[in-house]
Design an enzyme around this catalytic site. Structure first.
Site, short mmCIF file in Angstrom:
data_model
loop_
_atom_site.label_atom_id
_atom_site.label_comp_id
_atom_site.label_asym_id
_atom_site.label_seq_id
_atom_site.Cartn_x
_atom_site.Cartn_y
_atom_site.Cartn_z
N ILE A 60 2.23 -38.42 -5.65
CA ILE A 60 1.78 -37.85 -4.38
C ILE A 60 0.67 -36.81 -4.60
O ILE A 60 -0.23 -36.67 -3.75
CB ILE A 60 2.95 -37.26 -3.54
CG1 ILE A 60 2.54 -37.09 -2.09
CG2 ILE A 60 3.46 -35.94 -4.11
CD1 ILE A 60 2.14 -38.34 -1.38
N SER A 65 1.34 -29.49 -15.39
CA SER A 65 2.02 -30.77 -15.47
C SER A 65 2.17 -31.10 -16.94
O SER A 65 1.28 -30.79 -17.74
CB SER A 65 1.17 -31.84 -14.76
OG SER A 65 1.98 -32.84 -14.21
N ARG A 66 3.28 -31.74 -17.28
CA ARG A 66 3.50 -32.05 -18.69
C ARG A 66 2.59 -33.19 -19.15
O ARG A 66 2.17 -33.25 -20.28
CB ARG A 66 4.97 -32.40 -18.93
CG ARG A 66 5.91 -31.23 -18.62
CD ARG A 66 7.32 -31.68 -18.46
NE ARG A 66 7.43 -32.79 -17.53
CZ ARG A 66 8.55 -33.43 -17.23
NH1 ARG A 66 9.67 -33.06 -17.80
NH2 ARG A 66 8.56 -34.43 -16.37
N LYS A 71 8.03 -32.14 0.56
CA LYS A 71 9.31 -32.46 1.15
C LYS A 71 10.13 -33.28 0.15
O LYS A 71 9.53 -33.97 -0.66
CB LYS A 71 9.15 -33.23 2.47
CG LYS A 71 8.26 -34.44 2.44
CD LYS A 71 8.57 -35.77 1.91
CE LYS A 71 9.77 -36.39 1.52
NZ LYS A 71 9.56 -37.77 0.99
N ASP A 80 14.88 -40.12 0.67
CA ASP A 80 13.57 -39.60 0.26
C ASP A 80 12.51 -40.00 1.29
O ASP A 80 11.81 -39.12 1.81
CB ASP A 80 13.20 -40.05 -1.16
CG ASP A 80 11.85 -39.49 -1.56
OD1 ASP A 80 11.79 -38.32 -1.94
OD2 ASP A 80 10.83 -40.20 -1.41
P1 NAP Z 1 6.55 -38.44 -9.30
O1 NAP Z 1 5.18 -39.00 -9.39
O2 NAP Z 1 7.67 -39.19 -9.94
O3 NAP Z 1 6.65 -36.96 -9.87
C1 NAP Z 1 5.65 -35.98 -9.68
C2 NAP Z 1 5.46 -35.19 -10.98
O4 NAP Z 1 6.50 -34.27 -11.12
C3 NAP Z 1 5.52 -36.05 -12.21
O5 NAP Z 1 4.28 -36.65 -12.46
C4 NAP Z 1 5.93 -35.06 -13.29
O6 NAP Z 1 4.79 -34.53 -13.87
C5 NAP Z 1 6.69 -33.99 -12.51
N1 NAP Z 1 8.11 -34.09 -12.84
C6 NAP Z 1 8.94 -35.11 -12.60
N2 NAP Z 1 10.17 -34.84 -13.05
C7 NAP Z 1 10.11 -33.61 -13.58
C8 NAP Z 1 11.05 -32.76 -14.24
N3 NAP Z 1 12.32 -33.14 -14.41
N4 NAP Z 1 10.63 -31.56 -14.66
C9 NAP Z 1 9.36 -31.17 -14.48
N5 NAP Z 1 8.42 -31.93 -13.89
C10 NAP Z 1 8.80 -33.13 -13.46
O7 NAP Z 1 6.97 -38.18 -7.79
P2 NAP Z 1 6.12 -38.27 -6.44
O8 NAP Z 1 6.22 -39.64 -5.88
O9 NAP Z 1 4.78 -37.66 -6.63
O10 NAP Z 1 7.05 -37.35 -5.52
C11 NAP Z 1 7.11 -35.95 -5.70
C12 NAP Z 1 7.56 -35.31 -4.40
O11 NAP Z 1 6.64 -35.71 -3.37
C13 NAP Z 1 8.94 -35.80 -3.93
O12 NAP Z 1 9.66 -34.73 -3.38
C14 NAP Z 1 8.63 -36.85 -2.86
O13 NAP Z 1 9.62 -36.91 -1.87
C15 NAP Z 1 7.34 -36.29 -2.28
N6 NAP Z 1 6.49 -37.34 -1.66
C16 NAP Z 1 6.23 -38.50 -2.34
C17 NAP Z 1 5.50 -39.50 -1.70
C18 NAP Z 1 5.16 -40.82 -2.39
O14 NAP Z 1 4.59 -41.70 -1.75
N7 NAP Z 1 5.48 -41.01 -3.66
C19 NAP Z 1 5.03 -39.30 -0.40
C20 NAP Z 1 5.26 -38.09 0.22
C21 NAP Z 1 6.00 -37.11 -0.42
P3 NAP Z 1 4.72 -34.27 -15.47
O15 NAP Z 1 5.61 -35.31 -16.14
O16 NAP Z 1 3.28 -34.44 -15.79
O17 NAP Z 1 5.24 -32.89 -15.65
#
Ligand code: NAP
Length: 304
Positions: free
Chosen positions: A11, A33-34, A87, A165
């Site tokens: 996101i 970010s890691r 969110k 989610d």
């Molecule tokens: P994602 O790509 O799986 O995770 C985002 C980043 O968070 C990862 O690239 C990782 O970065 C970091 N991360 C993940 N687990 C972690 C941990 N245990 N400790 C520390 N850092 C961690 O997820 P996403 O889809 O972007 O979603 C993130 C948030 O945005 C959620 O709350 C979701 O509900 C919301 N959201 C998502 C979307 C969508 O379409 N995907 C839409 C609207 C809102 P590093 O590994 O580089 O640290």
């Protein structure tokens, strides 16, 4: 204002980076970010190091999944930074209350964002419903997790919320547009036998409001909310981008997602400027209630 983006994943790259780049209010000054980075932006892998090295960055936007997000938010607030939360604002209600108390004590702004509330037709829907009596409402929220969250196992781990989610987006719209609050009366949650969070959920609220949420859906998405009133039926489609009244289009159809994140960043800029906290936990309360009240059913194992 300079801002740091934390958790450079799906996101962050899809929405936050372009919205910040297009905004006259914000300058993306660092990432934490890691693994993820943004070209041309100073990259940290450690939150403490960023907070220490960049006192000039007063605002932090947290795009991590909900479970790891709390510790990052706590550190940012303790370091006197304003914080914007993706969110859902936390993995539990208690941690959201804790963050709010910390932000209040520190005198910093805290914004629990609900991007779907910024969809084009959500405000017009709220306006139309404001003086109506609702007789029935139904949420139909169905999408394919494999398409929207490919490989993101955190969604199926404790605190990842499963189909809530995306489903919490519908609840964020519902809680914004209904003229009077409703509360959950019953829920059925279907958990894949090899996972910790539900993939399909049915909710029954007070006052004739129901919802069906399915994350194992083939074909085009359904992101619809229908609200019947004594004066006619309002429907929101495409996640709030399109609205009909008794089946007739109302207003120009928007484009799902396009305006949502730019509006969130505009709102964050205004919040920081005036000071204060914007932390509406109504959508998360319904999700918590579903886990408390819900009947658990076992569903087929889920694999990517
Ligand atoms: P994602 O790509 O799986 O995770 C985002 C980043 O968070 C990862 O690239 C990782 O970065 C970091 N991360 C993940 N687990 C972690 C941990 N245990 N400790 C520390 N850092 C961690 O997820 P996403 O889809 O972007 O979603 C993130 C948030 O945005 C959620 O709350 C979701 O509900 C919301 N959201 C998502 C979307 C969508 O379409 N995907 C839409 C609207 C809102 P590093 O590994 O580089 O640290």
């Amino acid at each position: 204002m300079k801002i740091a983006l934390v958790g450079v994943g799906k996101i962050a790259l899809d929405q936050h980076v372009p919205s910040i780049a297009d905004s006259p209010d914000w300058d993306l000054a660092a990432t934490v970010s890691r693994h993820g980075t943004v070209e041309g932006v100073e990259a940290f892998t450690d939150m403490d190091a960023m907070l220490e090295a960049r006192p000039d960055i007063r605002v932090v936007s947290l795009c991590l999944p909900p479970v790891p997000r709390f510790d990052y938010a706590r550190k940012a607030i303790a370091a006197g930074r304003h914080v914007m939360l993706e969110k859902p604002p936390g993995a539990t209600l208690a941690e959201c209350h804790a963050l709010e108390a910390m932000a209040r004590a520190a005198g910093v702004s805290l914004f629990a964002t609900w991007h779907s509330r910024e969809a084009d037709m959500v405000d017009p829907a709220r306006g139309w419903l404001a003086d109506k009596r609702v007789t029935r409402a139904h949420i139909n929220w169905q999408e394919d997790v494999r398409k929207w969250h490919p490989g993101q196992d955190w969604c199926f781990e404790p605190g990842g919320m499963g189909v809530f989610d995306p489903g919490i987006n519908a609840l964020s719209i519902l809680t914004k547009i209904l003229p009077a609050p409703v509360h959950l009366r019953a829920a059925t949650l279907h958990f894949p036998e090899n996972r910790q969070t539900p993939i399909t959920v049915d909710l029954t609220f007070s006052d004739g409001v129901t919802g069906h949420f399915n994350w194992d859906h083939d074909g085009p998405e359904h992101w619809d909310i229908e609200v019947e009133t004594e004066a006619g039926t309002l429907a929101l489609h495409d996640g709030g981008a399109r609205m009909t009244l008794d089946g007739q289009a109302h207003g120009a159809p928007g484009d799902a997602l396009r305006g949502e994140y730019p509006r969130l960043y505009k709102a964050m800029a205004a919040l920081v400027e005036r000071g204060g906290i914007d932390m509406d936990l109504a959508p998360l309360t319904h999700v918590a209630d579903a886990f408390m009240l819900g009947e658990r059913r076992s569903a087929a194992a889920f694999d990517w």
